[in-house]
Design a protein around this motif. Structure first.
Motif, PDB file in Angstrom:
ATOM      1  N   LEU A  16       5.130  91.721 -24.362  1.00  0.00           N
ATOM      2  CA  LEU A  16       4.066  91.015 -23.633  1.00  0.00           C
ATOM      3  C   LEU A  16       2.782  90.955 -24.465  1.00  0.00           C
ATOM      4  O   LEU A  16       2.091  89.927 -24.474  1.00  0.00           O
ATOM      5  CB  LEU A  16       3.784  91.692 -22.292  1.00  0.00           C
ATOM      6  N   ASN A  17       2.453  92.045 -25.140  1.00  0.00           N
ATOM      7  CA  ASN A  17       1.269  92.048 -26.014  1.00  0.00           C
ATOM      8  C   ASN A  17       1.409  91.020 -27.128  1.00  0.00           C
ATOM      9  O   ASN A  17       0.456  90.313 -27.458  1.00  0.00           O
ATOM     10  CB  ASN A  17       1.027  93.434 -26.591  1.00  0.00           C
ATOM     11  N   PHE A  18       2.607  90.932 -27.708  1.00  0.00           N
ATOM     12  CA  PHE A  18       2.869  89.941 -28.748  1.00  0.00           C
ATOM     13  C   PHE A  18       2.694  88.528 -28.199  1.00  0.00           C
ATOM     14  O   PHE A  18       2.016  87.694 -28.798  1.00  0.00           O
ATOM     15  CB  PHE A  18       4.277  90.132 -29.303  1.00  0.00           C
ATOM     16  N   ALA A  19       3.293  88.254 -27.044  1.00  0.00           N
ATOM     17  CA  ALA A  19       3.210  86.917 -26.450  1.00  0.00           C
ATOM     18  C   ALA A  19       1.768  86.566 -26.079  1.00  0.00           C
ATOM     19  O   ALA A  19       1.348  85.416 -26.219  1.00  0.00           O
ATOM     20  CB  ALA A  19       4.113  86.826 -25.221  1.00  0.00           C
ATOM     21  N   THR A  20       1.003  87.558 -25.630  1.00  0.00           N
ATOM     22  CA  THR A  20      -0.399  87.325 -25.282  1.00  0.00           C
ATOM     23  C   THR A  20      -1.208  86.971 -26.522  1.00  0.00           C
ATOM     24  O   THR A  20      -2.009  86.024 -26.508  1.00  0.00           O
ATOM     25  CB  THR A  20      -0.992  88.572 -24.592  1.00  0.00           C
ATOM     26  N   LEU A  21      -1.014  87.716 -27.606  1.00  0.00           N
ATOM     27  CA  LEU A  21      -1.724  87.418 -28.853  1.00  0.00           C
ATOM     28  C   LEU A  21      -1.336  86.045 -29.375  1.00  0.00           C
ATOM     29  O   LEU A  21      -2.190  85.270 -29.819  1.00  0.00           O
ATOM     30  CB  LEU A  21      -1.431  88.490 -29.906  1.00  0.00           C
ATOM     31  N   GLU A  96       1.604  72.635 -32.017  1.00  0.00           N
ATOM     32  CA  GLU A  96       0.919  73.682 -31.253  1.00  0.00           C
ATOM     33  C   GLU A  96       1.279  73.609 -29.767  1.00  0.00           C
ATOM     34  O   GLU A  96       1.510  74.637 -29.130  1.00  0.00           O
ATOM     35  CB  GLU A  96      -0.598  73.591 -31.439  1.00  0.00           C
ATOM     36  N   MET A  97       1.330  72.413 -29.226  1.00  0.00           N
ATOM     37  CA  MET A  97       1.684  72.256 -27.805  1.00  0.00           C
ATOM     38  C   MET A  97       3.128  72.692 -27.560  1.00  0.00           C
ATOM     39  O   MET A  97       3.428  73.311 -26.541  1.00  0.00           O
ATOM     40  CB  MET A  97       1.465  70.807 -27.348  1.00  0.00           C
ATOM     41  N   SER A  98       4.006  72.378 -28.492  1.00  0.00           N
ATOM     42  CA  SER A  98       5.402  72.807 -28.385  1.00  0.00           C
ATOM     43  C   SER A  98       5.499  74.329 -28.443  1.00  0.00           C
ATOM     44  O   SER A  98       6.216  74.951 -27.642  1.00  0.00           O
ATOM     45  CB  SER A  98       6.215  72.176 -29.512  1.00  0.00           C
ATOM     46  N   GLU A  99       4.791  74.944 -29.380  1.00  0.00           N
ATOM     47  CA  GLU A  99       4.791  76.405 -29.500  1.00  0.00           C
ATOM     48  C   GLU A  99       4.203  77.061 -28.251  1.00  0.00           C
ATOM     49  O   GLU A  99       4.674  78.107 -27.814  1.00  0.00           O
ATOM     50  CB  GLU A  99       4.001  76.841 -30.741  1.00  0.00           C
ATOM     51  N   GLN A 104       5.032  80.257 -23.433  1.00  0.00           N
ATOM     52  CA  GLN A 104       4.862  80.453 -21.987  1.00  0.00           C
ATOM     53  C   GLN A 104       6.198  80.758 -21.314  1.00  0.00           C
ATOM     54  O   GLN A 104       6.271  81.599 -20.419  1.00  0.00           O
ATOM     55  CB  GLN A 104       4.199  79.228 -21.364  1.00  0.00           C
ATOM     56  N   ILE A 105       7.257  80.103 -21.742  1.00  0.00           N
ATOM     57  CA  ILE A 105       8.590  80.375 -21.201  1.00  0.00           C
ATOM     58  C   ILE A 105       9.025  81.796 -21.568  1.00  0.00           C
ATOM     59  O   ILE A 105       9.554  82.530 -20.732  1.00  0.00           O
ATOM     60  CB  ILE A 105       9.612  79.329 -21.700  1.00  0.00           C
ATOM     61  N   TYR A 106       8.778  82.197 -22.802  1.00  0.00           N
ATOM     62  CA  TYR A 106       9.093  83.542 -23.257  1.00  0.00           C
ATOM     63  C   TYR A 106       8.330  84.579 -22.435  1.00  0.00           C
ATOM     64  O   TYR A 106       8.912  85.557 -21.963  1.00  0.00           O
ATOM     65  CB  TYR A 106       8.746  83.648 -24.747  1.00  0.00           C
TER      66      TYR A 106
END
Length: 129
Positions: A16-21, A96-99, A104-106
């Protein structure tokens, strides 16, 4: 069994920390899409993990696993060698929008997994009811 749960929660917390960053980094790139000479940033995780594992190898066929939390081994980096706009900016808004959508799904998948863990604990606490 609680040690396994603690480990699972720590792993999910690191993810979660990774996804937030990563989300913050992507949002910053999008916010600066028109900023002259702005260079997009990214977040590394897998490369750093691979390098860490390689550094711990004692033999080409052996890998040592340590108690360090690999999810804390990520970092941001600047994408230097590209230019997409005439003003020196290298933000590719479509990418960027794709990433952002993938991240967000992750993130939502991680939240769902954590909720499942808490639901399991609640079931155990209530005696299986």
């Amino acid at each position: 069994m609680m040690e396994w749960y603690d480990s699972a929660f720590q792993t999910l917390e690191g993810a979660l920390n990774f996804a937030t960053l990563k989300n913050r980094t992507i949002a910053n790139n999008i916010a600066n899409v028109d900023t002259p000479d702005f260079k997009a940033k990214g977040v590394r995780f897998k490369n750093v993990l691979h390098q860490t594992l390689e550094a711990k190898r004692t033999h080409p066929r052996h890998i040592e696993f340590s108690s360090e939390d690999p999810s804390q081994k990520y970092q941001t980096y600047t994408k230097q060698h590209t230019t997409y706009n005439h003003n020196g900016n290298n933000v590719d808004i479509d990418k960027e929008m794709s990433e952002l959508a993938k991240n967000q799904i992750y993130y939502q998948g991680l939240v769902d997994r954590i909720n499942g863990k808490f639901n399991n604990l609640e079931t155990v606490i209530r005696g299986g009811k």
